[in-house]
Design an enzyme around this catalytic site. Structure first.
Site, PDB file in Angstrom:
ATOM      1  N   HIS A  58      12.915 -45.263 -12.664  1.00 19.21           N
ATOM      2  CA  HIS A  58      12.067 -45.864 -13.701  1.00 19.21           C
ATOM      3  C   HIS A  58      12.602 -47.230 -14.137  1.00 19.21           C
ATOM      4  O   HIS A  58      13.343 -47.328 -15.114  1.00 19.21           O
ATOM      5  CB  HIS A  58      12.007 -44.910 -14.902  1.00 19.21           C
ATOM      6  CG  HIS A  58      10.938 -45.239 -15.885  1.00 19.21           C
ATOM      7  ND1 HIS A  58      10.481 -44.333 -16.802  1.00 19.21           N
ATOM      8  CD2 HIS A  58      10.220 -46.366 -16.099  1.00 19.21           C
ATOM      9  CE1 HIS A  58       9.535 -44.898 -17.543  1.00 19.21           C
ATOM     10  NE2 HIS A  58       9.371 -46.140 -17.141  1.00 19.21           N
ATOM     11  N   LEU A  61      10.654 -54.136 -12.898  1.00 23.67           N
ATOM     12  CA  LEU A  61      11.282 -55.320 -12.308  1.00 23.67           C
ATOM     13  C   LEU A  61      10.404 -56.570 -12.444  1.00 23.67           C
ATOM     14  O   LEU A  61      10.812 -57.662 -12.067  1.00 23.67           O
ATOM     15  CB  LEU A  61      11.653 -55.054 -10.844  1.00 23.67           C
ATOM     16  CG  LEU A  61      12.629 -53.879 -10.621  1.00 23.67           C
ATOM     17  CD1 LEU A  61      13.074 -53.809  -9.168  1.00 23.67           C
ATOM     18  CD2 LEU A  61      13.843 -53.965 -11.537  1.00 23.67           C
ATOM     19  N   ARG A  62       9.176 -56.395 -12.955  1.00 24.37           N
ATOM     20  CA  ARG A  62       8.310 -57.520 -13.384  1.00 24.37           C
ATOM     21  C   ARG A  62       7.834 -58.428 -12.258  1.00 24.37           C
ATOM     22  O   ARG A  62       7.322 -59.519 -12.529  1.00 24.37           O
ATOM     23  CB  ARG A  62       9.024 -58.390 -14.436  1.00 24.37           C
ATOM     24  CG  ARG A  62       9.610 -57.646 -15.621  1.00 24.37           C
ATOM     25  CD  ARG A  62       8.580 -56.852 -16.369  1.00 24.37           C
ATOM     26  NE  ARG A  62       9.083 -56.368 -17.657  1.00 24.37           N
ATOM     27  CZ  ARG A  62       8.490 -55.382 -18.329  1.00 24.37           C
ATOM     28  NH1 ARG A  62       7.407 -54.779 -17.846  1.00 24.37           N
ATOM     29  NH2 ARG A  62       8.978 -54.993 -19.488  1.00 24.37           N
ATOM     30  N   ASN A  92       3.305 -51.961 -13.322  1.00 24.52           N
ATOM     31  CA  ASN A  92       2.565 -52.724 -14.344  1.00 24.52           C
ATOM     32  C   ASN A  92       2.971 -54.198 -14.338  1.00 24.52           C
ATOM     33  O   ASN A  92       3.465 -54.746 -15.316  1.00 24.52           O
ATOM     34  CB  ASN A  92       2.758 -52.110 -15.735  1.00 24.52           C
ATOM     35  CG  ASN A  92       4.202 -52.085 -16.194  1.00 24.52           C
ATOM     36  OD1 ASN A  92       5.124 -52.119 -15.387  1.00 24.52           O
ATOM     37  ND2 ASN A  92       4.420 -52.037 -17.490  1.00 24.52           N
ATOM     38  N   ASP A 150       2.567 -46.182 -15.498  1.00 28.87           N
ATOM     39  CA  ASP A 150       3.546 -46.278 -16.587  1.00 28.87           C
ATOM     40  C   ASP A 150       3.463 -47.616 -17.318  1.00 28.87           C
ATOM     41  O   ASP A 150       3.334 -48.673 -16.712  1.00 28.87           O
ATOM     42  CB  ASP A 150       4.977 -46.091 -16.088  1.00 28.87           C
ATOM     43  CG  ASP A 150       5.951 -46.168 -17.257  1.00 28.87           C
ATOM     44  OD1 ASP A 150       5.816 -45.364 -18.177  1.00 28.87           O
ATOM     45  OD2 ASP A 150       6.812 -47.075 -17.261  1.00 28.87           O
ATOM     46  N   HIS A 230      10.427 -40.605 -19.727  1.00 27.64           N
ATOM     47  CA  HIS A 230      10.931 -40.928 -21.066  1.00 27.64           C
ATOM     48  C   HIS A 230      10.492 -39.995 -22.182  1.00 27.64           C
ATOM     49  O   HIS A 230       9.919 -40.425 -23.172  1.00 27.64           O
ATOM     50  CB  HIS A 230      10.654 -42.380 -21.450  1.00 27.64           C
ATOM     51  CG  HIS A 230       9.248 -42.881 -21.227  1.00 27.64           C
ATOM     52  ND1 HIS A 230       8.147 -42.193 -21.607  1.00 27.64           N
ATOM     53  CD2 HIS A 230       8.791 -44.037 -20.661  1.00 27.64           C
ATOM     54  CE1 HIS A 230       7.070 -42.905 -21.299  1.00 27.64           C
ATOM     55  NE2 HIS A 230       7.431 -44.011 -20.714  1.00 27.64           N
ATOM     56  N   ASP A 303      14.267 -46.801 -17.764  1.00 23.80           N
ATOM     57  CA  ASP A 303      13.126 -47.518 -18.347  1.00 23.80           C
ATOM     58  C   ASP A 303      13.522 -48.964 -18.674  1.00 23.80           C
ATOM     59  O   ASP A 303      13.128 -49.519 -19.696  1.00 23.80           O
ATOM     60  CB  ASP A 303      12.554 -46.803 -19.573  1.00 23.80           C
ATOM     61  CG  ASP A 303      11.140 -47.274 -19.913  1.00 23.80           C
ATOM     62  OD1 ASP A 303      10.588 -48.121 -19.180  1.00 23.80           O
ATOM     63  OD2 ASP A 303      10.597 -46.808 -20.939  1.00 23.80           O
TER      64      ASP A 303
HETATM   65 ZN   LIG Z   1       6.502 -45.677 -19.975  1.00 26.82          ZN
END
Ligand SMILES: [Zn+2]
Length: 423
Positions: A58, A61-62, A92, A150, A230, A303
Protein backbone atom coordinates in the site's frame (compact mmCIF):
# COMPACT_ATOMS: atom_id res chain seq x y z
CA UNK A 1 26.32 -10.37 -12.35
CA UNK A 2 28.49 -9.76 -9.40
CA UNK A 3 29.05 -11.90 -6.34
CA UNK A 4 28.30 -10.20 -3.02
CA UNK A 5 29.04 -11.16 0.60
CA UNK A 6 27.22 -9.79 3.66
CA UNK A 7 29.63 -10.65 6.43
CA UNK A 8 28.90 -11.54 10.01
CA UNK A 9 25.24 -10.57 10.45
CA UNK A 10 22.63 -12.48 12.39
CA UNK A 11 20.38 -14.16 9.82
CA UNK A 12 16.66 -14.22 10.58
CA UNK A 13 13.65 -15.01 8.41
CA UNK A 14 10.12 -16.31 8.94
CA UNK A 15 11.44 -19.81 9.52
CA UNK A 16 13.58 -18.69 12.45
CA UNK A 17 16.96 -17.45 13.62
CA UNK A 18 19.90 -19.03 11.78
CA UNK A 19 22.63 -17.43 13.89
CA UNK A 20 25.64 -15.44 12.68
CA UNK A 21 26.92 -16.21 9.18
CA UNK A 22 28.37 -14.74 6.01
CA UNK A 23 25.62 -14.62 3.39
CA UNK A 24 26.61 -14.92 -0.27
CA UNK A 25 24.54 -13.53 -3.15
CA UNK A 26 25.11 -14.28 -6.81
CA UNK A 27 23.18 -13.57 -10.01
CA UNK A 28 20.35 -11.92 -8.10
CA UNK A 29 19.68 -14.87 -5.80
CA UNK A 30 21.00 -16.22 -2.52
CA UNK A 31 23.97 -18.46 -3.20
CA UNK A 32 24.54 -19.81 0.30
CA UNK A 33 26.10 -19.38 3.75
CA UNK A 34 29.79 -19.24 4.65
CA UNK A 35 30.94 -20.34 1.19
CA UNK A 36 34.17 -18.33 1.05
CA UNK A 37 35.91 -17.53 -2.22
CA UNK A 38 36.35 -14.21 -3.96
CA UNK A 39 33.59 -11.63 -4.17
CA UNK A 40 33.09 -8.41 -6.12
CA UNK A 41 31.43 -6.52 -3.26
CA UNK A 42 31.39 -7.13 0.47
CA UNK A 43 29.48 -5.48 3.27
CA UNK A 44 30.33 -5.66 6.94
CA UNK A 45 27.06 -6.72 8.57
CA UNK A 46 28.52 -7.53 11.99
CA UNK A 47 26.26 -6.48 14.84
CA UNK A 48 23.23 -6.26 12.54
CA UNK A 49 20.19 -8.32 11.65
CA UNK A 50 20.10 -9.64 8.07
CA UNK A 51 16.55 -10.47 6.99
CA UNK A 52 14.32 -10.52 3.88
CA UNK A 53 13.47 -7.05 2.56
CA UNK A 54 9.98 -5.85 3.57
CA UNK A 55 6.88 -5.91 1.35
CA UNK A 56 4.48 -2.96 1.26
CA UNK A 57 1.06 -3.63 -0.27
CA UNK A 58 0.00 0.00 0.00
CA UNK A 59 2.05 2.96 -1.26
CA UNK A 60 1.05 6.03 -3.22
CA UNK A 61 3.92 6.72 -5.60
CA UNK A 62 2.02 9.51 -7.45
CA UNK A 63 3.37 8.52 -10.86
CA UNK A 64 2.10 9.24 -13.50
CA UNK A 65 1.06 12.86 -13.36
CA UNK A 66 1.71 13.98 -9.78
CA UNK A 67 5.50 13.89 -9.91
CA UNK A 68 5.63 17.11 -7.92
CA UNK A 69 4.59 14.97 -4.91
CA UNK A 70 6.62 11.81 -5.75
CA UNK A 71 7.73 9.88 -8.81
CA UNK A 72 8.74 6.33 -9.56
CA UNK A 73 12.43 6.99 -8.90
CA UNK A 74 11.95 8.91 -5.64
CA UNK A 75 9.20 6.57 -4.44
CA UNK A 76 11.08 3.33 -5.10
CA UNK A 77 14.25 4.84 -3.59
CA UNK A 78 12.29 5.97 -0.51
CA UNK A 79 10.89 2.44 -0.20
CA UNK A 80 14.41 1.01 -0.36
CA UNK A 81 15.49 3.48 2.34
CA UNK A 82 12.69 2.08 4.48
CA UNK A 83 13.97 -1.46 4.00
CA UNK A 84 11.34 -2.43 1.43
CA UNK A 85 12.19 -4.70 -1.50
CA UNK A 86 8.69 -4.81 -3.01
CA UNK A 87 6.01 -2.13 -3.20
CA UNK A 88 2.46 -2.21 -4.53
CA UNK A 89 1.67 1.23 -5.98
CA UNK A 90 -1.84 2.64 -5.75
CA UNK A 91 -3.78 3.67 -8.86
CA UNK A 92 -5.12 7.10 -7.82
CA UNK A 93 -2.72 8.97 -10.07
CA UNK A 94 -3.30 11.41 -12.93
CA UNK A 95 -4.23 9.79 -15.23
CA UNK A 96 -5.69 7.04 -13.08
CA UNK A 97 -4.05 3.66 -13.69
CA UNK A 98 -7.20 2.18 -15.23
CA UNK A 99 -5.72 1.16 -18.57
CA UNK A 100 -3.41 -1.79 -19.39
CA UNK A 101 -1.04 0.54 -21.26
CA UNK A 102 -0.45 2.57 -18.11
CA UNK A 103 0.22 -0.59 -16.09
CA UNK A 104 2.68 -1.83 -18.71
CA UNK A 105 4.39 1.57 -18.76
CA UNK A 106 4.83 1.53 -14.97
CA UNK A 107 6.26 -2.00 -15.10
CA UNK A 108 8.67 -1.08 -17.91
CA UNK A 109 9.85 2.14 -16.26
CA UNK A 110 10.26 0.46 -12.86
CA UNK A 111 12.48 -2.19 -14.46
CA UNK A 112 14.90 0.62 -15.39
CA UNK A 113 14.66 2.32 -11.98
CA UNK A 114 16.81 1.57 -8.95
CA UNK A 115 15.06 0.83 -5.67
CA UNK A 116 12.35 -1.53 -4.53
CA UNK A 117 10.57 -3.79 -7.03
CA UNK A 118 7.28 -2.37 -8.26
CA UNK A 119 4.09 -4.44 -8.36
CA UNK A 120 1.42 -2.02 -9.55
CA UNK A 121 -2.22 -2.02 -8.52
CA UNK A 122 -4.82 -0.94 -11.05
CA UNK A 123 -8.08 0.93 -10.57
CA UNK A 124 -11.36 -0.87 -9.94
CA UNK A 125 -13.47 1.74 -11.73
CA UNK A 126 -12.70 3.89 -14.74
CA UNK A 127 -11.15 7.15 -13.63
CA UNK A 128 -11.97 6.09 -10.03
CA UNK A 129 -15.43 7.32 -11.01
CA UNK A 130 -17.21 4.52 -9.15
CA UNK A 131 -19.50 3.78 -12.11
CA UNK A 132 -17.87 1.51 -14.68
CA UNK A 133 -15.55 -1.42 -13.97
CA UNK A 134 -12.12 -1.46 -15.58
CA UNK A 135 -10.96 -4.43 -17.68
CA UNK A 136 -9.49 -6.57 -14.87
CA UNK A 137 -8.30 -9.34 -17.21
CA UNK A 138 -6.35 -6.93 -19.42
CA UNK A 139 -4.95 -5.09 -16.38
CA UNK A 140 -3.80 -8.39 -14.88
CA UNK A 141 -2.21 -9.43 -18.16
CA UNK A 142 -0.31 -6.12 -18.22
CA UNK A 143 1.12 -6.77 -14.74
CA UNK A 144 -1.38 -5.46 -12.19
CA UNK A 145 -1.34 -7.57 -9.02
CA UNK A 146 -4.27 -5.93 -7.24
CA UNK A 147 -7.46 -4.04 -8.05
CA UNK A 148 -8.32 -1.01 -5.94
CA UNK A 149 -9.84 2.46 -6.05
CA UNK A 150 -7.91 3.23 -2.84
CA UNK A 151 -8.15 6.89 -1.93
CA UNK A 152 -11.82 6.83 -2.91
CA UNK A 153 -14.33 4.42 -1.34
CA UNK A 154 -16.49 2.40 -3.76
CA UNK A 155 -19.88 3.78 -2.79
CA UNK A 156 -22.00 1.59 -5.10
CA UNK A 157 -22.48 -1.83 -3.46
CA UNK A 158 -23.64 -3.41 -6.71
CA UNK A 159 -20.50 -2.24 -8.50
CA UNK A 160 -18.41 -3.66 -5.64
CA UNK A 161 -20.28 -6.97 -5.91
CA UNK A 162 -19.54 -7.19 -9.64
CA UNK A 163 -15.91 -6.24 -9.02
CA UNK A 164 -15.62 -9.05 -6.46
CA UNK A 165 -17.19 -11.58 -8.83
CA UNK A 166 -14.87 -10.53 -11.66
CA UNK A 167 -11.77 -10.54 -9.44
CA UNK A 168 -12.67 -13.94 -7.98
CA UNK A 169 -12.84 -15.42 -11.49
CA UNK A 170 -9.36 -14.10 -12.25
CA UNK A 171 -7.83 -14.85 -8.85
CA UNK A 172 -7.09 -11.15 -8.38
CA UNK A 173 -6.92 -9.41 -5.01
CA UNK A 174 -9.22 -6.47 -4.31
CA UNK A 175 -8.05 -3.87 -1.80
CA UNK A 176 -10.68 -1.64 -0.25
CA UNK A 177 -10.75 1.86 1.11
CA UNK A 178 -13.57 1.09 3.51
CA UNK A 179 -15.22 4.33 4.50
CA UNK A 180 -18.88 5.15 3.87
CA UNK A 181 -18.54 8.38 1.90
CA UNK A 182 -21.94 9.74 2.90
CA UNK A 183 -21.35 9.11 6.58
CA UNK A 184 -17.80 10.42 6.68
CA UNK A 185 -19.15 13.46 4.83
CA UNK A 186 -16.73 16.37 5.14
CA UNK A 187 -15.02 15.01 8.26
CA UNK A 188 -11.35 15.92 8.49
CA UNK A 189 -10.58 14.05 11.73
CA UNK A 190 -11.94 11.35 14.01
CA UNK A 191 -15.37 12.24 15.40
CA UNK A 192 -15.28 12.30 19.18
CA UNK A 193 -14.38 14.36 22.21
CA UNK A 194 -11.33 15.87 20.52
CA UNK A 195 -13.13 16.93 17.31
CA UNK A 196 -15.91 18.47 19.41
CA UNK A 197 -13.38 20.37 21.51
CA UNK A 198 -11.50 21.61 18.45
CA UNK A 199 -14.64 22.41 16.49
CA UNK A 200 -13.45 20.44 13.46
CA UNK A 201 -15.81 18.32 11.33
CA UNK A 202 -15.68 14.69 12.47
CA UNK A 203 -15.57 11.41 10.57
CA UNK A 204 -17.10 8.71 12.80
CA UNK A 205 -15.68 5.23 13.36
CA UNK A 206 -18.98 3.90 12.00
CA UNK A 207 -18.13 5.23 8.52
CA UNK A 208 -15.34 2.65 8.61
CA UNK A 209 -17.10 -0.21 10.40
CA UNK A 210 -20.21 -0.05 8.18
CA UNK A 211 -18.15 -0.21 4.99
CA UNK A 212 -15.86 -2.94 6.35
CA UNK A 213 -19.00 -4.96 7.07
CA UNK A 214 -20.27 -4.47 3.51
CA UNK A 215 -16.92 -5.27 1.96
CA UNK A 216 -16.45 -8.36 4.13
CA UNK A 217 -19.97 -9.57 3.33
CA UNK A 218 -19.35 -9.16 -0.40
CA UNK A 219 -16.11 -11.11 -0.07
CA UNK A 220 -18.00 -13.92 1.66
CA UNK A 221 -20.82 -13.80 -0.88
CA UNK A 222 -18.59 -13.90 -3.96
CA UNK A 223 -15.52 -15.78 -2.70
CA UNK A 224 -13.28 -12.89 -3.78
CA UNK A 225 -10.09 -12.29 -1.81
CA UNK A 226 -10.53 -8.84 -0.30
CA UNK A 227 -7.75 -7.00 1.55
CA UNK A 228 -9.20 -4.45 3.97
CA UNK A 229 -6.73 -1.57 3.87
CA UNK A 230 -5.80 0.69 6.77
CA UNK A 231 -8.28 -0.55 9.38
CA UNK A 232 -8.00 2.18 11.99
CA UNK A 233 -10.47 1.55 14.81
CA UNK A 234 -11.37 -0.96 17.52
CA UNK A 235 -14.86 -1.30 16.05
CA UNK A 236 -13.37 -1.81 12.59
CA UNK A 237 -11.12 -4.63 13.81
CA UNK A 238 -14.03 -6.20 15.71
CA UNK A 239 -16.28 -6.21 12.64
CA UNK A 240 -13.53 -7.50 10.34
CA UNK A 241 -12.50 -10.19 12.86
CA UNK A 242 -16.07 -11.40 13.17
CA UNK A 243 -16.41 -11.70 9.39
CA UNK A 244 -13.03 -13.40 9.12
CA UNK A 245 -13.91 -15.89 11.86
CA UNK A 246 -17.08 -16.67 9.90
CA UNK A 247 -15.04 -17.66 6.86
CA UNK A 248 -15.03 -14.48 4.74
CA UNK A 249 -11.87 -14.56 2.56
CA UNK A 250 -10.66 -11.23 3.89
CA UNK A 251 -7.30 -10.02 5.14
CA UNK A 252 -6.63 -7.02 7.36
CA UNK A 253 -4.03 -4.26 7.11
CA UNK A 254 -3.04 -1.66 9.68
CA UNK A 255 -0.71 1.31 9.17
CA UNK A 256 2.21 2.72 11.16
CA UNK A 257 0.43 6.01 11.86
CA UNK A 258 -2.75 4.38 13.18
CA UNK A 259 -0.54 2.34 15.54
CA UNK A 260 1.39 5.30 16.91
CA UNK A 261 -0.61 8.55 16.69
CA UNK A 262 -3.96 9.60 18.17
CA UNK A 263 -6.54 12.24 17.34
CA UNK A 264 -5.01 14.41 20.10
CA UNK A 265 -2.30 15.22 17.54
CA UNK A 266 -4.87 17.28 15.66
CA UNK A 267 -5.00 19.70 18.60
CA UNK A 268 -2.00 21.32 16.93
CA UNK A 269 -4.29 22.13 13.98
CA UNK A 270 -1.41 20.88 11.85
CA UNK A 271 -2.66 19.17 8.65
CA UNK A 272 0.46 16.96 8.75
CA UNK A 273 -1.78 14.75 10.91
CA UNK A 274 -4.68 14.79 8.45
CA UNK A 275 -5.06 11.29 7.03
CA UNK A 276 -7.85 9.03 5.75
CA UNK A 277 -9.13 7.14 7.63
CA UNK A 278 -8.37 9.58 10.44
CA UNK A 279 -6.14 9.11 13.47
CA UNK A 280 -8.35 7.64 16.18
CA UNK A 281 -8.61 7.73 19.98
CA UNK A 282 -5.96 6.40 22.35
CA UNK A 283 -8.30 3.47 23.12
CA UNK A 284 -8.40 2.56 19.41
CA UNK A 285 -4.61 2.73 19.16
CA UNK A 286 -4.24 0.50 22.23
CA UNK A 287 -6.70 -2.01 20.74
CA UNK A 288 -4.88 -2.09 17.38
CA UNK A 289 -1.55 -2.63 19.13
CA UNK A 290 -3.00 -5.50 21.16
CA UNK A 291 -4.48 -7.06 18.03
CA UNK A 292 -1.01 -7.28 16.44
CA UNK A 293 -0.25 -10.22 18.73
CA UNK A 294 -2.96 -12.54 17.47
CA UNK A 295 -3.60 -13.72 13.94
CA UNK A 296 -6.34 -11.28 13.04
CA UNK A 297 -4.12 -8.58 11.51
CA UNK A 298 -2.38 -9.90 8.40
CA UNK A 299 -0.03 -7.13 7.38
CA UNK A 300 1.28 -3.66 8.04
CA UNK A 301 1.02 -1.40 4.99
CA UNK A 302 2.59 2.03 5.01
CA UNK A 303 -0.15 3.94 3.14
CA UNK A 304 2.81 6.16 2.19
CA UNK A 305 0.94 9.20 0.84
CA UNK A 306 3.32 12.02 -0.09
CA UNK A 307 2.10 15.55 -0.79
CA UNK A 308 3.92 18.82 -1.33
CA UNK A 309 4.64 20.99 1.69
CA UNK A 310 2.52 23.77 0.15
CA UNK A 311 -0.46 21.40 0.04
CA UNK A 312 0.07 20.20 3.61
CA UNK A 313 0.41 23.82 4.80
CA UNK A 314 -3.12 24.69 3.73
CA UNK A 315 -5.67 24.95 6.50
CA UNK A 316 -7.15 21.83 8.04
CA UNK A 317 -10.26 21.86 5.84
CA UNK A 318 -8.35 22.27 2.56
CA UNK A 319 -5.16 20.25 3.03
CA UNK A 320 -5.05 16.78 1.39
CA UNK A 321 -5.12 13.52 3.37
CA UNK A 322 -1.86 11.59 3.78
CA UNK A 323 1.50 11.16 5.49
CA UNK A 324 4.90 10.29 4.03
CA UNK A 325 5.70 7.17 6.08
CA UNK A 326 7.63 4.57 4.14
CA UNK A 327 11.13 5.54 5.29
CA UNK A 328 10.37 5.64 9.01
CA UNK A 329 7.89 2.78 9.35
CA UNK A 330 10.34 0.17 10.63
CA UNK A 331 12.22 2.45 13.03
CA UNK A 332 8.95 3.90 14.34
CA UNK A 333 7.39 0.51 15.01
CA UNK A 334 10.62 -1.01 16.31
CA UNK A 335 11.02 1.88 18.76
CA UNK A 336 7.42 2.17 19.94
CA UNK A 337 6.50 -1.52 19.95
CA UNK A 338 9.53 -3.83 20.03
CA UNK A 339 12.10 -1.79 21.98
CA UNK A 340 9.30 -0.76 24.34
CA UNK A 341 8.62 -4.42 25.08
CA UNK A 342 5.10 -4.39 23.63
CA UNK A 343 5.66 -6.71 20.63
CA UNK A 344 8.20 -9.44 19.83
CA UNK A 345 10.55 -8.56 16.97
CA UNK A 346 9.56 -11.75 15.15
CA UNK A 347 5.92 -10.59 15.08
CA UNK A 348 6.80 -7.18 13.66
CA UNK A 349 8.96 -8.81 11.00
CA UNK A 350 6.14 -11.24 10.18
CA UNK A 351 3.74 -8.34 9.55
CA UNK A 352 6.25 -6.77 7.12
CA UNK A 353 7.43 -9.99 5.40
CA UNK A 354 5.50 -13.29 5.48
CA UNK A 355 2.22 -11.53 6.36
CA UNK A 356 1.92 -9.39 3.22
CA UNK A 357 3.34 -12.21 1.08
CA UNK A 358 0.58 -14.53 2.32
CA UNK A 359 -2.06 -11.86 1.67
CA UNK A 360 -0.98 -11.79 -1.97
CA UNK A 361 -0.42 -15.55 -2.28
CA UNK A 362 3.29 -14.99 -2.91
CA UNK A 363 6.01 -17.32 -1.64
CA UNK A 364 7.20 -16.39 1.85
CA UNK A 365 10.48 -14.45 1.57
CA UNK A 366 13.36 -16.60 2.82
CA UNK A 367 17.13 -16.44 3.19
CA UNK A 368 17.30 -19.77 1.37
CA UNK A 369 19.60 -20.93 -1.42
CA UNK A 370 18.09 -19.90 -4.75
CA UNK A 371 15.61 -17.41 -3.24
CA UNK A 372 15.58 -13.85 -4.62
CA UNK A 373 18.36 -11.79 -3.00
CA UNK A 374 15.99 -9.12 -1.62
CA UNK A 375 17.46 -8.33 1.77
CA UNK A 376 17.45 -5.64 4.41
CA UNK A 377 20.23 -5.20 6.96
CA UNK A 378 18.87 -3.68 10.19
CA UNK A 379 20.95 -1.96 12.83
CA UNK A 380 18.74 -2.40 15.89
CA UNK A 381 21.06 -0.38 18.13
CA UNK A 382 21.25 2.66 15.91
CA UNK A 383 19.40 5.73 17.19
CA UNK A 384 18.75 8.62 14.80
CA UNK A 385 16.53 11.65 14.97
CA UNK A 386 14.09 11.81 12.07
CA UNK A 387 15.12 14.68 9.84
CA UNK A 388 12.60 15.50 7.15
CA UNK A 389 15.19 17.40 5.11
CA UNK A 390 17.06 14.14 4.60
CA UNK A 391 14.11 11.99 3.54
CA UNK A 392 14.51 10.37 0.13
CA UNK A 393 10.82 10.92 -0.61
CA UNK A 394 9.95 14.22 -2.23
CA UNK A 395 7.61 14.83 0.72
CA UNK A 396 10.14 16.24 3.15
CA UNK A 397 7.81 16.74 6.09
CA UNK A 398 6.85 14.26 8.76
CA UNK A 399 4.93 14.06 12.05
CA UNK A 400 8.06 12.49 13.57
CA UNK A 401 10.42 15.39 12.81
CA UNK A 402 13.17 15.48 15.47
CA UNK A 403 11.99 12.27 17.14
CA UNK A 404 14.84 9.93 18.07
CA UNK A 405 14.01 6.47 16.72
CA UNK A 406 15.91 3.26 17.23
CA UNK A 407 16.44 0.45 14.70
CA UNK A 408 17.19 1.54 11.14
CA UNK A 409 17.71 -0.16 7.81
CA UNK A 410 21.38 0.39 6.92
CA UNK A 411 21.49 -1.60 3.67
CA UNK A 412 18.77 -2.72 1.29
CA UNK A 413 19.54 -5.20 -1.47
CA UNK A 414 17.17 -5.98 -4.35
CA UNK A 415 17.96 -8.79 -6.78
CA UNK A 416 21.48 -8.98 -5.35
CA UNK A 417 22.33 -5.28 -5.84
CA UNK A 418 22.55 -2.63 -3.11
CA UNK A 419 19.78 -0.08 -3.72
CA UNK A 420 20.16 1.79 -0.43
CA UNK A 421 23.00 2.26 2.00
CA UNK A 422 22.93 4.40 5.13
CA UNK A 423 26.31 5.75 6.26
ZN1 LIG B 1 -7.00 4.39 1.45
Amino acid sequence: MSRVALRGGRLVDGSGDMGVHDLYLKDGVIEGLDLGGSVDVEHDASGTLVTPAFLDLHAHLRDPGQEVKEDLASGLAAAAAGGYGTVVSMANTDPVVDDPGLVADLVARAARTSGARLRPAAALSRGLGGEELTDFAALKAAGAVMITDDGIPVADSHLMRRACEYAAELGLMIQTHSEDPALRAKGVMNEGAVSHRLGLPGNPVEAESLMLFRDGELARMTGARVHLAHVSSKRGIEVASWLKAGGAPITIEVTPHHLTLTDESLASFDPLYKVAPPLRSAADVAYLRDALHGGVIDSIGTDHAPHTLAEKERDMLEAPFGISTIEVTFALLYTELVAAGALPLARLLHLLQDGPAAVMGWAPPRLAVGAPADIVVLDLERVREVDAAHLTSKAKHTPWQGTPLRGWPVLTVVAGAAVFERR
